[in-house]
Design a protein around this motif. Structure first.
Motif, PDB file in Angstrom:
ATOM      1  N   VAL A 188       2.065 -17.853 -34.011  1.00  0.00           N
ATOM      2  CA  VAL A 188       2.324 -16.445 -34.303  1.00  0.00           C
ATOM      3  C   VAL A 188       1.076 -15.608 -34.089  1.00  0.00           C
ATOM      4  CG1 VAL A 188       4.175 -16.981 -35.942  1.00  0.00           C
ATOM      5  CG2 VAL A 188       1.838 -16.647 -36.787  1.00  0.00           C
ATOM      6  N   SER A 189       1.305 -14.335 -33.803  1.00  0.00           N
ATOM      7  CA  SER A 189       0.199 -13.392 -33.659  1.00  0.00           C
ATOM      8  C   SER A 189      -0.404 -13.103 -35.032  1.00  0.00           C
ATOM      9  CB  SER A 189       0.690 -12.084 -33.029  1.00  0.00           C
ATOM     10  OG  SER A 189       1.560 -11.413 -33.931  1.00  0.00           O
ATOM     11  N   GLU A 190      -1.578 -12.555 -35.023  1.00  0.00           N
ATOM     12  CA  GLU A 190      -2.225 -12.163 -36.280  1.00  0.00           C
ATOM     13  C   GLU A 190      -1.350 -11.163 -37.034  1.00  0.00           C
ATOM     14  OE1 GLU A 190      -6.676 -10.895 -37.662  1.00  0.00           O
ATOM     15  OE2 GLU A 190      -5.855  -9.859 -35.901  1.00  0.00           O
ATOM     16  N   TYR A 191      -0.733 -10.256 -36.309  1.00  0.00           N
ATOM     17  CA  TYR A 191       0.115  -9.264 -36.956  1.00  0.00           C
ATOM     18  C   TYR A 191       1.322  -9.921 -37.634  1.00  0.00           C
ATOM     19  CZ  TYR A 191       2.917  -5.308 -38.123  1.00  0.00           C
ATOM     20  OH  TYR A 191       3.647  -4.403 -38.847  1.00  0.00           O
ATOM     21  N   ILE A 192       1.948 -10.883 -36.970  1.00  0.00           N
ATOM     22  CA  ILE A 192       3.106 -11.555 -37.558  1.00  0.00           C
ATOM     23  C   ILE A 192       2.683 -12.331 -38.812  1.00  0.00           C
ATOM     24  CG2 ILE A 192       4.832 -13.380 -37.213  1.00  0.00           C
ATOM     25  CD1 ILE A 192       5.525 -10.635 -35.916  1.00  0.00           C
ATOM     26  N   ARG A 193       1.512 -12.930 -38.801  1.00  0.00           N
ATOM     27  CA  ARG A 193       1.021 -13.616 -39.999  1.00  0.00           C
ATOM     28  C   ARG A 193       0.863 -12.607 -41.145  1.00  0.00           C
ATOM     29  NH1 ARG A 193      -0.198 -18.592 -40.467  1.00  0.00           N
ATOM     30  NH2 ARG A 193      -0.422 -18.950 -38.251  1.00  0.00           N
ATOM     31  N   PHE A 194       0.363 -11.419 -40.824  1.00  0.00           N
ATOM     32  CA  PHE A 194       0.239 -10.332 -41.809  1.00  0.00           C
ATOM     33  C   PHE A 194       1.620  -9.960 -42.348  1.00  0.00           C
ATOM     34  CE2 PHE A 194       0.576  -5.558 -41.872  1.00  0.00           C
ATOM     35  CZ  PHE A 194      -0.060  -5.328 -43.085  1.00  0.00           C
ATOM     36  N   GLU A 195       2.595  -9.795 -41.448  1.00  0.00           N
ATOM     37  CA  GLU A 195       3.961  -9.480 -41.877  1.00  0.00           C
ATOM     38  C   GLU A 195       4.532 -10.584 -42.757  1.00  0.00           C
ATOM     39  OE1 GLU A 195       6.695  -8.808 -38.609  1.00  0.00           O
ATOM     40  OE2 GLU A 195       6.720  -6.678 -39.055  1.00  0.00           O
ATOM     41  N   TYR A 196       4.317 -11.817 -42.337  1.00  0.00           N
ATOM     42  CA  TYR A 196       4.827 -12.955 -43.098  1.00  0.00           C
ATOM     43  C   TYR A 196       4.277 -12.930 -44.532  1.00  0.00           C
ATOM     44  CZ  TYR A 196       5.625 -17.710 -44.644  1.00  0.00           C
ATOM     45  OH  TYR A 196       6.020 -18.805 -45.367  1.00  0.00           O
ATOM     46  N   ASP A 197       2.978 -12.717 -44.651  1.00  0.00           N
ATOM     47  CA  ASP A 197       2.348 -12.709 -45.976  1.00  0.00           C
ATOM     48  C   ASP A 197       2.884 -11.602 -46.874  1.00  0.00           C
ATOM     49  OD1 ASP A 197       0.826 -14.932 -45.393  1.00  0.00           O
ATOM     50  OD2 ASP A 197      -1.047 -13.832 -45.081  1.00  0.00           O
ATOM     51  N   GLY A 198       3.371 -10.513 -46.287  1.00  0.00           N
ATOM     52  CA  GLY A 198       3.898  -9.412 -47.079  1.00  0.00           C
ATOM     53  C   GLY A 198       5.406  -9.404 -47.244  1.00  0.00           C
ATOM     54  N   THR A 199       6.095 -10.368 -46.646  1.00  0.00           N
ATOM     55  CA  THR A 199       7.553 -10.369 -46.675  1.00  0.00           C
ATOM     56  C   THR A 199       8.116 -10.589 -48.068  1.00  0.00           C
ATOM     57  OG1 THR A 199       7.722 -10.951 -44.345  1.00  0.00           O
ATOM     58  CG2 THR A 199       9.617 -11.511 -45.717  1.00  0.00           C
ATOM     59  N   PHE A 200       7.343 -11.192 -48.949  1.00  0.00           N
ATOM     60  CA  PHE A 200       7.842 -11.385 -50.312  1.00  0.00           C
ATOM     61  C   PHE A 200       8.214 -10.050 -50.945  1.00  0.00           C
ATOM     62  CE2 PHE A 200       3.437 -10.479 -51.298  1.00  0.00           C
ATOM     63  CZ  PHE A 200       3.505  -9.759 -52.480  1.00  0.00           C
ATOM     64  N   THR A 201       7.587  -8.965 -50.516  1.00  0.00           N
ATOM     65  CA  THR A 201       7.907  -7.644 -51.079  1.00  0.00           C
ATOM     66  C   THR A 201       9.313  -7.216 -50.680  1.00  0.00           C
ATOM     67  OG1 THR A 201       6.935  -6.359 -49.252  1.00  0.00           O
ATOM     68  CG2 THR A 201       5.462  -6.995 -51.059  1.00  0.00           C
ATOM     69  N   ASN A 202       9.686  -7.481 -49.425  1.00  0.00           N
ATOM     70  CA  ASN A 202      11.034  -7.151 -48.954  1.00  0.00           C
ATOM     71  C   ASN A 202      12.079  -7.948 -49.741  1.00  0.00           C
ATOM     72  OD1 ASN A 202       9.041  -6.993 -46.581  1.00  0.00           O
ATOM     73  ND2 ASN A 202      10.718  -5.695 -45.904  1.00  0.00           N
ATOM     74  N   ILE A 203      11.794  -9.214 -49.951  1.00  0.00           N
ATOM     75  CA  ILE A 203      12.720 -10.081 -50.677  1.00  0.00           C
ATOM     76  C   ILE A 203      12.822  -9.627 -52.132  1.00  0.00           C
ATOM     77  CG2 ILE A 203      13.047 -12.450 -51.492  1.00  0.00           C
ATOM     78  CD1 ILE A 203      11.792 -13.231 -48.682  1.00  0.00           C
ATOM     79  N   TYR A 204      11.717  -9.271 -52.719  1.00  0.00           N
ATOM     80  CA  TYR A 204      11.697  -8.778 -54.096  1.00  0.00           C
ATOM     81  C   TYR A 204      12.610  -7.556 -54.245  1.00  0.00           C
ATOM     82  CZ  TYR A 204       9.687  -7.152 -58.541  1.00  0.00           C
ATOM     83  OH  TYR A 204       9.505  -6.747 -59.831  1.00  0.00           O
ATOM     84  N   ALA A 205      12.612  -6.701 -53.207  1.00  0.00           N
ATOM     85  CA  ALA A 205      13.429  -5.486 -53.237  1.00  0.00           C
ATOM     86  C   ALA A 205      14.905  -5.767 -52.963  1.00  0.00           C
ATOM     87  CB  ALA A 205      12.898  -4.468 -52.236  1.00  0.00           C
ATOM     88  N   GLY A 206      15.232  -6.957 -52.450  1.00  0.00           N
ATOM     89  CA  GLY A 206      16.633  -7.304 -52.239  1.00  0.00           C
ATOM     90  C   GLY A 206      17.014  -7.669 -50.817  1.00  0.00           C
ATOM     91  N   GLU A 207      16.081  -7.593 -49.874  1.00  0.00           N
ATOM     92  CA  GLU A 207      16.390  -7.992 -48.496  1.00  0.00           C
ATOM     93  C   GLU A 207      16.489  -9.500 -48.395  1.00  0.00           C
ATOM     94  OE1 GLU A 207      14.267  -6.580 -45.011  1.00  0.00           O
ATOM     95  OE2 GLU A 207      13.664  -4.775 -46.094  1.00  0.00           O
ATOM     96  N   GLN A 208      17.262  -9.948 -47.428  1.00  0.00           N
ATOM     97  CA  GLN A 208      17.266 -11.343 -47.006  1.00  0.00           C
ATOM     98  C   GLN A 208      16.538 -11.359 -45.670  1.00  0.00           C
ATOM     99  OE1 GLN A 208      21.623 -11.432 -47.114  1.00  0.00           O
ATOM    100  NE2 GLN A 208      21.432 -13.256 -48.393  1.00  0.00           N
ATOM    101  N   VAL A 209      15.664 -12.340 -45.467  1.00  0.00           N
ATOM    102  CA  VAL A 209      14.843 -12.374 -44.253  1.00  0.00           C
ATOM    103  C   VAL A 209      14.868 -13.766 -43.646  1.00  0.00           C
ATOM    104  CG1 VAL A 209      12.517 -12.041 -43.301  1.00  0.00           C
ATOM    105  CG2 VAL A 209      13.307 -10.588 -45.197  1.00  0.00           C
TER     106      VAL A 209
END
Length: 174
Positions: A81-102
């Motif tokens: 993965v790109s550096e940006y995707i790793r950044f997105e991955y690390d922050g995805t818990f916030t989306n899940i916390y809000a109710g998204e499925q990823v």
């Protein structure tokens, strides 16, 4: 096709579903530069402290999911993965916390899928919001369409990616 304002406005009016397909390895989103730079220097958001990382988008997601809207996001990513995707991955818990499925789909596993040329949101299986980007990943004016062929194409593409994708809880970026 028409130009629209934001996905947030469309999410506010969604009744049943909102799905988002992301297919780029790098995005240059407005307002993200500082967070990305902090992440690069080792900062990680603390899942136990939502007040420190909550942002308006998460409020829209939470409101929608509390109304019963199913919000799903699928990301097709190159590996390693790109550096940006790793950044997105690390922050995805916030989306899940809000109710998204990823879910994440390694690009190698996307071969054979018919995919639209642009990222998109599909709301209630009726309206597509095309997300356009320039070559550097900066957002360009968006468009919407209710054309039934495009809606069906996006719906089929998203479901195919979702079916092959790996749930965030099980995906480890390479």
């Amino acid at each position: 096709m028409t130009t629209v304002t934001t996905a947030a406005e469309l999410l506010r009016t969604a009744r049943f579903t909102a799905v988002h397909l992301e297919m780029r390895d790098v995005y240059a989103m407005d307002g993200e530069d500082e967070d990305f730079e902090e992440w690069r220097t080792g900062h990680r958001d603390d899942p136990a402290d939502p007040d420190s990382w909550w942002r308006p988008w998460l409020t829209f997601v939470r409101e929608a999911t509390r109304r019963g809207v199913r919000v799903r996001r699928a990301r097709i990513v190159s590996e390693p993965v790109s550096e940006y995707i790793r950044f997105e991955y690390d922050g995805t818990f916030t989306n899940i916390y809000a109710g998204e499925q990823v879910r994440w789909l390694p690009r190698r596993r996307a071969s054979g899928l018919c995919l639209p040329g642009n990222d998109f949101w599909l709301f209630d299986g009726e309206l597509v919001l095309w997300n356009h980007f320039d070559g550097d990943g900066r957002s360009q004016p968006k468009e919407t369409t209710t054309d039934t062929i495009m809606v069906k194409t996006c719906s089929s593409a998203f479901e195919a990616v979702w079916e092959r994708g790996v749930d965030h809880a099980d995906y480890l970026p390479v």
